[in-house]
Design a protein around this motif. Structure first.
Motif, PDB file in Angstrom:
ATOM      1  N   HIS A 135       1.062  -1.190   0.240  1.00 54.02           N
ATOM      2  CA  HIS A 135      -0.169  -0.084  -0.101  1.00 54.02           C
ATOM      3  C   HIS A 135       0.647   1.121  -0.116  1.00 54.02           C
ATOM      4  N   GLU A 139      -0.938   7.423  -3.955  1.00 54.10           N
ATOM      5  CA  GLU A 139      -2.799   8.343  -3.202  1.00 54.10           C
ATOM      6  C   GLU A 139      -3.339   7.347  -2.855  1.00 54.10           C
ATOM      7  N   PRO A 140      -3.332   7.248  -2.257  1.00 56.38           N
ATOM      8  CA  PRO A 140      -4.511   5.954  -1.719  1.00 56.38           C
ATOM      9  C   PRO A 140      -6.177   6.316  -1.748  1.00 56.38           C
ATOM     10  N   ARG A 141      -6.312   5.181  -2.426  1.00 60.41           N
ATOM     11  CA  ARG A 141      -8.364   5.746  -2.101  1.00 60.41           C
ATOM     12  C   ARG A 141      -9.056   5.393  -1.250  1.00 60.41           C
ATOM     13  N   ALA A 142     -10.726   5.568  -1.809  1.00 58.50           N
ATOM     14  CA  ALA A 142     -10.691   5.205  -0.054  1.00 58.50           C
ATOM     15  C   ALA A 142     -11.007   4.218   0.223  1.00 58.50           C
ATOM     16  N   ASP A 144      -8.697   2.015   0.115  1.00 56.46           N
ATOM     17  CA  ASP A 144      -6.897   2.033   0.552  1.00 56.46           C
ATOM     18  C   ASP A 144      -7.682   2.219   1.683  1.00 56.46           C
ATOM     19  N   ARG A 145      -8.049   3.363   2.211  1.00 53.88           N
ATOM     20  CA  ARG A 145      -7.439   3.589   3.421  1.00 53.88           C
ATOM     21  C   ARG A 145      -8.386   2.608   4.513  1.00 53.88           C
ATOM     22  N   HIS A 146      -9.264   2.435   3.954  1.00 54.80           N
ATOM     23  CA  HIS A 146     -10.055   1.871   4.695  1.00 54.80           C
ATOM     24  C   HIS A 146      -9.628   0.296   5.074  1.00 54.80           C
ATOM     25  N   LEU A 148      -5.975  -0.397   4.914  1.00 56.52           N
ATOM     26  CA  LEU A 148      -4.882   0.641   5.738  1.00 56.52           C
ATOM     27  C   LEU A 148      -5.170   0.797   7.448  1.00 56.52           C
ATOM     28  N   ALA A 149      -6.512   1.652   7.188  1.00 57.79           N
ATOM     29  CA  ALA A 149      -7.070   1.391   8.833  1.00 57.79           C
ATOM     30  C   ALA A 149      -7.297  -0.232   9.034  1.00 57.79           C
TER      31      ALA A 149
END
Length: 166
Positions: A135, A139-142, A144-146, A148-149
């Motif tokens: 990852h 630039e992370p997409r939504a 990806d952010r999900h 990653l959390a």
């Protein structure tokens, strides 16, 4: 792509050889539950099993949509989903390499192949550390952010963001 379809794909590949779930479904396997909708199923396979994997997927009604071999092959079953097959070349100690575009290579240390579960069934997947590494650099997409959390929560307090012990 629904969980029932993922299970059908994984079940069809059991006779072929080991596969490892990566991407969003791989994160869900580490968490042990479905956490979000998924467009596709990313599968890591042994390069020598690629032909048999593609034949098994053909038997399920999947057809090649994108062929970037030796990097990846994406197949689609209309109305059911996509399967993105990534062939890996393994060495004698269990580490692997995946071809990338423009001559790049992606390394998979032997210890990154772990198990998780989907719907209570054990599946091969990538470790938290390796998922975090994949990852990086964009630039992370939504979604990806999900992911990653979730991976950050799984990583725990005793590991720094790079995955090495503190």
């Amino acid at each position: 792509m629904e969980l029932d379809e993922v299970r059908a794909v994984l079940d069809a590949l059991v006779p072929v050889g080991p596969v490892w779930v990566a991407g969003g479904w791989g994160v869900d396997a580490l968490v042990g539950r479905v956490t979000r909708p998924h467009r596709d199923l990313d599968l890591l396979v042994r390069a020598e099993d690629e032909r048999a994997v593609l034949a098994a997927l053909d038997g399920l009604g999947y057809a090649v949509e994108t062929d970037w071999r030796p990097v990846r092959v994406e197949l689609v079953a209309p109305g059911r989903g996509w399967v993105d097959v990534h062939p890996l070349r393994f060495d004698a100690v269990g580490a692997a390499v995946q071809a990338g575009l423009d001559g790049a290579e992606f390394s998979y240390p032997a210890d990154c192949f772990v198990t998780g579960s989907l719907a209570g069934v054990e599946v091969g997947c990538l470790s938290v550390r390796r998922q975090l590494a994949f990852h990086e650099g964009y630039e992370p997409r939504a979604v990806d952010r999900h992911d990653l959390a979730l991976l950050t929560d799984l990583r725990g307090p005793d590991v720094n963001p790079g995955g090495a012990p503190r």
